[in-house]
Design an enzyme around this catalytic site. Sequence first.
Site, PDB file in Angstrom:
ATOM      1  N   TYR A  48       5.885  -8.141  15.295  1.00  0.00           N
ATOM      2  CA  TYR A  48       5.465  -6.786  14.290  1.00  0.00           C
ATOM      3  C   TYR A  48       6.413  -5.378  15.604  1.00  0.00           C
ATOM      4  O   TYR A  48       7.767  -4.822  14.431  1.00  0.00           O
ATOM      5  CB  TYR A  48       3.979  -6.496  14.108  1.00  0.00           C
ATOM      6  CG  TYR A  48       4.272  -5.296  13.383  1.00  0.00           C
ATOM      7  CD1 TYR A  48       4.663  -5.842  11.848  1.00  0.00           C
ATOM      8  CD2 TYR A  48       4.218  -3.836  14.189  1.00  0.00           C
ATOM      9  CE1 TYR A  48       4.357  -4.041  10.871  1.00  0.00           C
ATOM     10  CE2 TYR A  48       4.011  -2.803  12.895  1.00  0.00           C
ATOM     11  CZ  TYR A  48       3.932  -2.680  11.643  1.00  0.00           C
ATOM     12  OH  TYR A  48       4.629  -1.878  10.953  1.00  0.00           O
ATOM     13  N   ASP A  90      12.771 -11.998  -1.964  1.00  0.00           N
ATOM     14  CA  ASP A  90      12.101 -12.145  -0.610  1.00  0.00           C
ATOM     15  C   ASP A  90      13.639 -12.011   0.261  1.00  0.00           C
ATOM     16  O   ASP A  90      14.466 -11.886   0.037  1.00  0.00           O
ATOM     17  CB  ASP A  90      11.900 -13.715  -0.556  1.00  0.00           C
ATOM     18  CG  ASP A  90      12.007 -14.112   1.493  1.00  0.00           C
ATOM     19  OD1 ASP A  90      12.016 -13.122   1.990  1.00  0.00           O
ATOM     20  OD2 ASP A  90      12.085 -15.705   2.049  1.00  0.00           O
ATOM     21  N   ARG A 142      -7.327  -3.939   7.916  1.00  0.00           N
ATOM     22  CA  ARG A 142      -7.307  -2.464   8.812  1.00  0.00           C
ATOM     23  C   ARG A 142      -8.554  -1.762   9.269  1.00  0.00           C
ATOM     24  O   ARG A 142      -9.525  -2.486   8.877  1.00  0.00           O
ATOM     25  CB  ARG A 142      -5.957  -2.020   8.421  1.00  0.00           C
ATOM     26  CG  ARG A 142      -4.572  -2.034   9.176  1.00  0.00           C
ATOM     27  CD  ARG A 142      -3.689  -1.583   8.664  1.00  0.00           C
ATOM     28  NE  ARG A 142      -3.575  -1.621   7.451  1.00  0.00           N
ATOM     29  CZ  ARG A 142      -2.499  -1.361   7.256  1.00  0.00           C
ATOM     30  NH1 ARG A 142      -1.277  -1.546   7.712  1.00  0.00           N
ATOM     31  NH2 ARG A 142      -2.044  -1.388   6.191  1.00  0.00           N
ATOM     32  N   GLY A 162       1.969  -7.904  -0.457  1.00  0.00           N
ATOM     33  CA  GLY A 162       2.317  -6.543  -1.343  1.00  0.00           C
ATOM     34  C   GLY A 162       1.791  -7.220  -2.677  1.00  0.00           C
ATOM     35  O   GLY A 162       1.099  -8.758  -3.079  1.00  0.00           O
ATOM     36  N   PHE A 167       1.057  -1.079   0.198  1.00  0.00           N
ATOM     37  CA  PHE A 167      -0.298  -0.097   0.109  1.00  0.00           C
ATOM     38  C   PHE A 167       0.768   1.255  -0.096  1.00  0.00           C
ATOM     39  O   PHE A 167       1.017   2.282  -0.941  1.00  0.00           O
ATOM     40  CB  PHE A 167      -0.683  -0.247   1.077  1.00  0.00           C
ATOM     41  CG  PHE A 167      -1.239   1.072   1.953  1.00  0.00           C
ATOM     42  CD1 PHE A 167      -2.160   1.780   0.584  1.00  0.00           C
ATOM     43  CD2 PHE A 167      -1.440   1.428   3.050  1.00  0.00           C
ATOM     44  CE1 PHE A 167      -2.685   3.772   1.333  1.00  0.00           C
ATOM     45  CE2 PHE A 167      -2.335   2.848   3.709  1.00  0.00           C
ATOM     46  CZ  PHE A 167      -2.662   3.648   2.409  1.00  0.00           C
ATOM     47  N   ASP A 173      10.079  -6.431  -4.079  1.00  0.00           N
ATOM     48  CA  ASP A 173       8.421  -7.274  -2.974  1.00  0.00           C
ATOM     49  C   ASP A 173       8.562  -8.704  -3.687  1.00  0.00           C
ATOM     50  O   ASP A 173       8.981  -9.390  -5.169  1.00  0.00           O
ATOM     51  CB  ASP A 173       7.074  -6.549  -3.714  1.00  0.00           C
ATOM     52  CG  ASP A 173       6.406  -6.851  -2.662  1.00  0.00           C
ATOM     53  OD1 ASP A 173       5.704  -5.161  -2.161  1.00  0.00           O
ATOM     54  OD2 ASP A 173       5.814  -7.695  -2.397  1.00  0.00           O
ATOM     55  N   GLY A 187      22.951  -4.222   5.346  1.00  0.00           N
ATOM     56  CA  GLY A 187      24.485  -4.391   4.555  1.00  0.00           C
ATOM     57  C   GLY A 187      24.649  -3.333   3.318  1.00  0.00           C
ATOM     58  O   GLY A 187      25.545  -3.685   2.388  1.00  0.00           O
ATOM     59  N   ASN A 204      21.062  -7.903   5.765  1.00  0.00           N
ATOM     60  CA  ASN A 204      20.644  -7.071   4.254  1.00  0.00           C
ATOM     61  C   ASN A 204      20.337  -5.894   3.252  1.00  0.00           C
ATOM     62  O   ASN A 204      21.326  -5.597   3.087  1.00  0.00           O
ATOM     63  CB  ASN A 204      19.228  -8.534   3.455  1.00  0.00           C
ATOM     64  CG  ASN A 204      19.955  -9.973   3.939  1.00  0.00           C
ATOM     65  OD1 ASN A 204      20.959  -9.806   3.780  1.00  0.00           O
ATOM     66  ND2 ASN A 204      19.131 -11.079   4.138  1.00  0.00           N
ATOM     67  N   LEU A 241      11.030  -0.354   3.048  1.00  0.00           N
ATOM     68  CA  LEU A 241       8.505  -0.770   3.776  1.00  0.00           C
ATOM     69  C   LEU A 241       8.871  -2.377   3.811  1.00  0.00           C
ATOM     70  O   LEU A 241       7.412  -2.672   3.610  1.00  0.00           O
ATOM     71  CB  LEU A 241       8.802   0.244   2.568  1.00  0.00           C
ATOM     72  CG  LEU A 241       8.148   1.659   2.398  1.00  0.00           C
ATOM     73  CD1 LEU A 241       9.398   2.303   2.658  1.00  0.00           C
ATOM     74  CD2 LEU A 241       7.259   2.161   2.269  1.00  0.00           C
TER      75      LEU A 241
HETATM   76  N1  UDP Z   1     -10.611  -2.243  14.620  1.00  0.00           N
HETATM   77  C1  UDP Z   1     -11.970  -2.502  14.224  1.00  0.00           C
HETATM   78  N2  UDP Z   1     -13.107  -2.829  13.585  1.00  0.00           N
HETATM   79  C2  UDP Z   1     -11.844  -3.732  12.514  1.00  0.00           C
HETATM   80  C3  UDP Z   1     -11.188  -3.388  12.392  1.00  0.00           C
HETATM   81  C4  UDP Z   1      -9.821  -2.811  13.945  1.00  0.00           C
HETATM   82  O1  UDP Z   1     -12.996  -1.906  15.308  1.00  0.00           O
HETATM   83  O2  UDP Z   1     -12.926  -3.982  11.878  1.00  0.00           O
HETATM   84  C5  UDP Z   1     -10.271  -1.837  15.685  1.00  0.00           C
HETATM   85  C6  UDP Z   1      -9.127  -1.880  17.024  1.00  0.00           C
HETATM   86  O3  UDP Z   1      -9.470  -2.591  17.231  1.00  0.00           O
HETATM   87  C7  UDP Z   1      -8.349  -1.395  16.747  1.00  0.00           C
HETATM   88  C8  UDP Z   1      -8.442   0.044  15.884  1.00  0.00           C
HETATM   89  O4  UDP Z   1      -9.490  -0.692  14.764  1.00  0.00           O
HETATM   90  O5  UDP Z   1      -8.240  -0.593  17.566  1.00  0.00           O
HETATM   91  C9  UDP Z   1      -7.075   0.090  14.312  1.00  0.00           C
HETATM   92  O6  UDP Z   1      -7.085  -1.090  13.819  1.00  0.00           O
HETATM   93  P1  UDP Z   1      -5.936  -1.545  12.864  1.00  0.00           P
HETATM   94  O7  UDP Z   1      -6.250  -2.637  12.931  1.00  0.00           O
HETATM   95  O8  UDP Z   1      -6.449  -0.847  11.934  1.00  0.00           O
HETATM   96  O9  UDP Z   1      -4.760  -0.866  12.897  1.00  0.00           O
HETATM   97  P2  UDP Z   1      -3.754  -0.726  14.792  1.00  0.00           P
HETATM   98  O10 UDP Z   1      -3.909   0.510  14.068  1.00  0.00           O
HETATM   99  O11 UDP Z   1      -4.225  -1.740  15.526  1.00  0.00           O
HETATM  100  O12 UDP Z   1      -2.353  -0.708  13.888  1.00  0.00           O
END
Ligand code: UDP
Length: 310
Positions: A144, A56, A185, A36, A11, A31, A101, A98, A72
């Site tokens: 992460y 990779d 997300r 992606g 993205f 990528d 380096g 990698n 990224l």
């Molecule tokens: N969230 C939500 N509904 C969804 C997906 C996420 O309410 O369908 C909430 C999640 O619990 C968090 C916020 O939205 O509090 C942001 O989540 P996201 O996965 O976008 O990214 P994060 O900031 O947590 O890495």
Amino acid sequence: MKYLVTGGAGFIGSNLCRRLLLEGNSVVCLDDLSTGKFSNISELQTDSSFEFVNHDLTKPFFPDSIDGIFNLACPASPVHYQYNPIRTLKMGTLAMYNVLGMAAKFNVPILQASTSEVYGDPEQHPQSESYWGNVNPIGPRACYDEGKRVAESLCIAYKEHSGVSIRIARIFNTYGPFMDVNDGRVVSNFCVQALSKKPLTIYGSGEQTRSFCYIDDLVTGLILLMNSKLEVPVNLGNPDEFTMIELANKIIEISGISSGYVLNELPVDDPQRRCPNIDLARSKLGWSPSVPLSEGLIHTLGWFKERLNE
Ligand code: UDP
């Protein structure tokens, strides 16, 4: 300039590739297409200044010559990075050796895409770069968060020990065109759910907050940071803070479609509040976001509408 963009089909990566090309640069986009999408960069293939390499990054890569690296490459949505936590940790460790380096060998600057997740579930609000964070090292987000933290430590080690010129962008929640329909997300979920006339899935009470930066603003910040001499972490994000309920209501209002909400369980270690302090980016880069959420959501809903009609 010729830039290597790792994770260039993702993205943020694909938006960055497009902007770098528009500004007259050459781009090598690397990528492995694990998260992606080739479709994000397929139209760039006709540009002779653009090259795509399927690789990779946990395995060494030897480009011809480059003038800078934007690193990224890493799954970034909680759904994707938790799918294979060992691989996510490899992106914060093996892949870092990698790319760092490579930066040392070519003597070129490297910009590391770090994250607001280095602050964990923050006890300081808003979060400034001097805050060390509140991260659970053994929770589901650790692969992460800790991967990105050690990646920053590796950048500093290569700077101090090998003289590598580093930039560290702590990227807060970002949204916009070229997000994947299945990204998982919140912005993509809510947009796709609203457009599909399904109830919006709010996790927990929906009172938790995030601050959403439109992709074009973020890409501007990344390029300004690369072109600066700032070798310390810099927050890049939009300081306008919203609860998830407020976000849901905005998406319902802008899309004109309301099919209600469902409340789902809050994921473990989900940060309660997140908002960047961007004083450093403002003062040293002259950067601040210019696209308000309502405007960015119009473009984003348009992007998802097209994807769902394909
Ligand atoms: N969230 C939500 N509904 C969804 C997906 C996420 O309410 O369908 C909430 C999640 O619990 C968090 C916020 O939205 O509090 C942001 O989540 P996201 O996965 O976008 O990214 P994060 O900031 O947590 O890495």
